[in-house]
Design a protein around this motif. Structure first.
Motif, short mmCIF file in Angstrom:
data_model
loop_
_atom_site.label_atom_id
_atom_site.label_comp_id
_atom_site.label_asym_id
_atom_site.label_seq_id
_atom_site.Cartn_x
_atom_site.Cartn_y
_atom_site.Cartn_z
N LEU A 124 8.20 -2.50 -27.10
CA LEU A 124 8.55 -2.23 -25.71
C LEU A 124 8.36 -3.46 -24.83
O LEU A 124 9.17 -3.75 -23.94
N SER A 125 7.28 -4.20 -25.09
CA SER A 125 7.02 -5.41 -24.31
C SER A 125 8.12 -6.45 -24.52
O SER A 125 8.61 -7.07 -23.57
N GLU A 126 8.53 -6.64 -25.77
CA GLU A 126 9.58 -7.61 -26.07
C GLU A 126 10.90 -7.17 -25.45
O GLU A 126 11.65 -7.99 -24.90
N ALA A 127 11.19 -5.87 -25.55
CA ALA A 127 12.43 -5.37 -24.96
C ALA A 127 12.41 -5.51 -23.45
O ALA A 127 13.42 -5.88 -22.84
N ARG A 128 11.27 -5.23 -22.84
CA ARG A 128 11.16 -5.36 -21.38
C ARG A 128 11.34 -6.83 -20.97
O ARG A 128 12.01 -7.12 -19.98
N ARG A 129 10.76 -7.74 -21.75
CA ARG A 129 10.88 -9.15 -21.43
C ARG A 129 12.33 -9.62 -21.57
O ARG A 129 12.86 -10.35 -20.72
N GLU A 130 12.99 -9.18 -22.65
CA GLU A 130 14.39 -9.54 -22.85
C GLU A 130 15.27 -8.95 -21.75
O GLU A 130 16.19 -9.59 -21.26
N LEU A 131 14.96 -7.71 -21.36
CA LEU A 131 15.72 -7.08 -20.29
C LEU A 131 15.56 -7.86 -18.99
O LEU A 131 16.54 -8.06 -18.26
N GLU A 132 14.34 -8.30 -18.71
CA GLU A 132 14.10 -9.08 -17.49
C GLU A 132 14.84 -10.41 -17.53
O GLU A 132 15.44 -10.84 -16.53
N HIS A 133 14.83 -11.07 -18.69
CA HIS A 133 15.57 -12.33 -18.82
C HIS A 133 17.06 -12.10 -18.62
O HIS A 133 17.74 -12.90 -17.98
N ARG A 134 17.56 -10.99 -19.19
CA ARG A 134 18.98 -10.70 -19.05
C ARG A 134 19.33 -10.41 -17.59
O ARG A 134 20.36 -10.86 -17.08
N ARG A 135 18.45 -9.69 -16.89
CA ARG A 135 18.69 -9.42 -15.48
C ARG A 135 18.70 -10.71 -14.67
O ARG A 135 19.52 -10.86 -13.74
N MET A 136 17.82 -11.63 -15.01
CA MET A 136 17.79 -12.90 -14.30
C MET A 136 19.08 -13.69 -14.54
O MET A 136 19.63 -14.28 -13.62
N ARG A 137 19.56 -13.68 -15.82
CA ARG A 137 20.82 -14.37 -16.11
C ARG A 137 21.97 -13.73 -15.34
O ARG A 137 22.83 -14.43 -14.79
N GLU A 138 21.99 -12.40 -15.33
CA GLU A 138 23.07 -11.70 -14.62
C GLU A 138 23.02 -11.98 -13.13
O GLU A 138 24.06 -12.14 -12.49
N GLN A 139 21.80 -12.04 -12.57
CA GLN A 139 21.68 -12.34 -11.14
C GLN A 139 22.17 -13.75 -10.85
O GLN A 139 22.84 -13.99 -9.83
N ARG A 140 21.86 -14.70 -11.74
CA ARG A 140 22.36 -16.07 -11.55
C ARG A 140 23.88 -16.09 -11.58
O ARG A 140 24.52 -16.78 -10.78
N ASN A 141 24.45 -15.32 -12.52
CA ASN A 141 25.92 -15.28 -12.62
C ASN A 141 26.52 -14.67 -11.35
O ASN A 141 27.54 -15.16 -10.85
N ARG A 142 25.88 -13.60 -10.83
CA ARG A 142 26.40 -12.99 -9.61
C ARG A 142 26.29 -13.96 -8.44
O ARG A 142 27.21 -14.06 -7.61
N ASP A 143 25.17 -14.68 -8.37
CA ASP A 143 25.00 -15.65 -7.28
C ASP A 143 26.06 -16.74 -7.36
O ASP A 143 26.59 -17.19 -6.33
N GLN A 144 26.39 -17.17 -8.59
CA GLN A 144 27.41 -18.20 -8.75
C GLN A 144 28.78 -17.68 -8.32
O GLN A 144 29.55 -18.40 -7.66
N LEU A 145 29.09 -16.43 -8.70
CA LEU A 145 30.36 -15.85 -8.28
C LEU A 145 30.45 -15.77 -6.77
O LEU A 145 31.47 -16.15 -6.16
#
Length: 445
Positions: A124-145
């Motif tokens: 669960l900890s690894e999945a939560r960490r990966e999910l957070e990293h993915r959310r950060m990447r997605e937020q960066r992509n949205r900010d760039q758009l």
């Protein structure tokens, strides 16, 4: 390799745990006091912490363990913590579990049970960490758009919406026709606006026509114009949408409703840029960027002869498929908050109800639900009951319903890749879900 911090003043306990975990490819670090444990947590990241409840000699109250846990929780709110407890302070451990501790293990512990708990929490900890990293990447992509393009105030947070919007921005500068497909109320008009706003003719006219809102006999006149007397009631010549959109963009919604004669004329305009008004032989020429949208299955209409195949391929040079809202769960809450006009907040129960609803009416239904609830909610917050949504169907399938690949992938998407959560959603054990994922070739994320 996962890493666990053991906070215990008893070297024998620490050694036993280190040996146990090392046999299962889990690295450990030992801290012999609360202060040393907090320093270790500040210095590096751990997947899990296991802490004792007492540290001073002849102390059995558990107060030291309570204080340590609360310090860990304050500094590291997402870190799973397992409490090592003796029966004399079991009540304290239970209270801490209610306060956010992951679990408690009584001394002497059962190795198998402890390993199962630890492995589940690490996963669960690894999945939560990966999910957070993915959310950060997605937020960066949205900010760039949002930094590079005019998104016309689009509200989105789901990767599926982001992909559709990114494609709209990518093809906007081209002169090629764009076909936007998706269910009614899913937001196709907003995608069309984004294409137009970022096109080379963004400062030209933007003309729209809903082909499904007019009788078939009037669509041609709306599109291409008509001379006086061309049809009953045509008392004077009128300009069509193509002429009005010359030098700009024409958006044709519900293109599947275009009658055969209109389809033929539209194909000619796309190929030559030329057309005639109804009742006229004079050829006119325009330059228009065409965007069309439909909720219909155009390939099926081609097969039954109600839509021209050659027109479909002219319209479908670039297709932007917008999924229904149910397949964009990350958009639900941001859109709901966007639709709130008076600032009345959503209670936790309302948020849960919004995320569980299937949204057959898509974004349009969500907007109507929020606007009605905000108007009629008697309290200072919007509760689940104020939304007036139907009771959700049971999430778990019956034992006889074997989940297929699509259902498994949907459950994993809803759970953010957390195997334990997806398995619970599907009504099966983690081991059973792993077996089915392997059978269908689905890799854990």
């Amino acid at each position: 390799m996962p890493q666990i911090l053991i906070i215990d003043d008893n070297p024998a306990v620490a050694t036993a745990l280190e040996v146990l975990f090392s046999l299962h490819d889990i690295d450990t670090m030992h801290a012999d006091s609360p202060q040393a444990g907090l320093q270790a947590l500040a210095a590096q990241a751990f997947d899990l912490a296991i802490q004792d409840m007492n540290f001073s000699a002849d102390t059995t109250s558990g107060e030291e363990g309570q204080a340590l846990f609360r310090q860990i929780r304050a500094a590291h709110p997402d870190l799973p913590v397992i409490l090592l407890t003796a029966w004399t302070h079991l009540g304290s451990a239970v209270e801490l579990v209610k306060a956010g501790a992951a679990d408690y293990i009584a001394k002497p512990w059962d190795d198998a049970k402890l390993l199962t708990t630890v492995n589940n929490l690490i996963e669960l900890s690894e999945a939560r960490r990966e999910l957070e990293h993915r959310r950060m990447r997605e937020q960066r992509n949205r900010d760039q758009l949002q930094g590079r393009y005019d998104l016309r105030g689009a509200v989105f947070a789901d990767p599926a919406s982001e992909r559709a919007i990114a494609l709209a921005c990518q093809v906007a500068r081209s002169e090629l026709p764009v076909l936007i497909t998706g269910a009614n109320g899913s937001g196709k008009e907003k995608i069309a606006e984004i294409v137009q706003a970022n096109s080379q003719v963004a400062h030209g006219p933007y003309v729209t026509l809903n082909c499904g809102a007019l009788p078939a006999e009037l669509i041609e006149a709306e599109l291409f114009g008509a001379e006086a007397g061309a049809y009953t009631g045509a008392n004077k010549a009128r300009e069509g949408k193509f002429e009005a959109a010359d030098g700009g963009t024409l958006f044709l919604d519900e293109i599947g409703n275009l009658p055969p004669a209109g389809q033929m004329k539209l194909l000619r305009v796309l190929e030559t840029g030329r057309f005639e008004r109804l009742g006229s032989n004079r050829e006119r020429r325009v330059k228009v960027r065409l965007i069309s949208a439909t909720n219909a299955d155009l390939p099926a209409m081609i097969r039954d002869g109600s839509f021209r195949e050659d027109l479909y391929y002219r319209l479908n040079t670039v297709e932007i498929a917008l999924p229904p809202l149910a397949e964009r769960p990350g958009d639900i809450l941001p859109l709901a908050e966007h639709f709130l006009a008076a600032g009345k907040p959503l209670a936790a129960s309302a948020r849960t109800a919004l995320q569980r609803h299937a949204w057959p009416g898509n974004v349009r239904e969500l907007r109507n639900v929020i606007q009605r609830a905000e108007l009629l909610a008697p309290g200072d917050r919007i509760e689940a009951a104020d939304l007036n949504l139907p009771r959700p169907a049971p999430a778990r399938p019956s034992p006889a319903a074997e989940p297929d690949k699509v259902r498994i992938e949907q459950a994993l998407a809803r759970a953010g890749g957390v195997i334990a959560q997806a398995a619970a959603d599907l009504g099966m054990s983690r081991q059973a879900l792993y077996r089915r994922m392997e059978r269908h070739g689905i890799a854990p994320k």
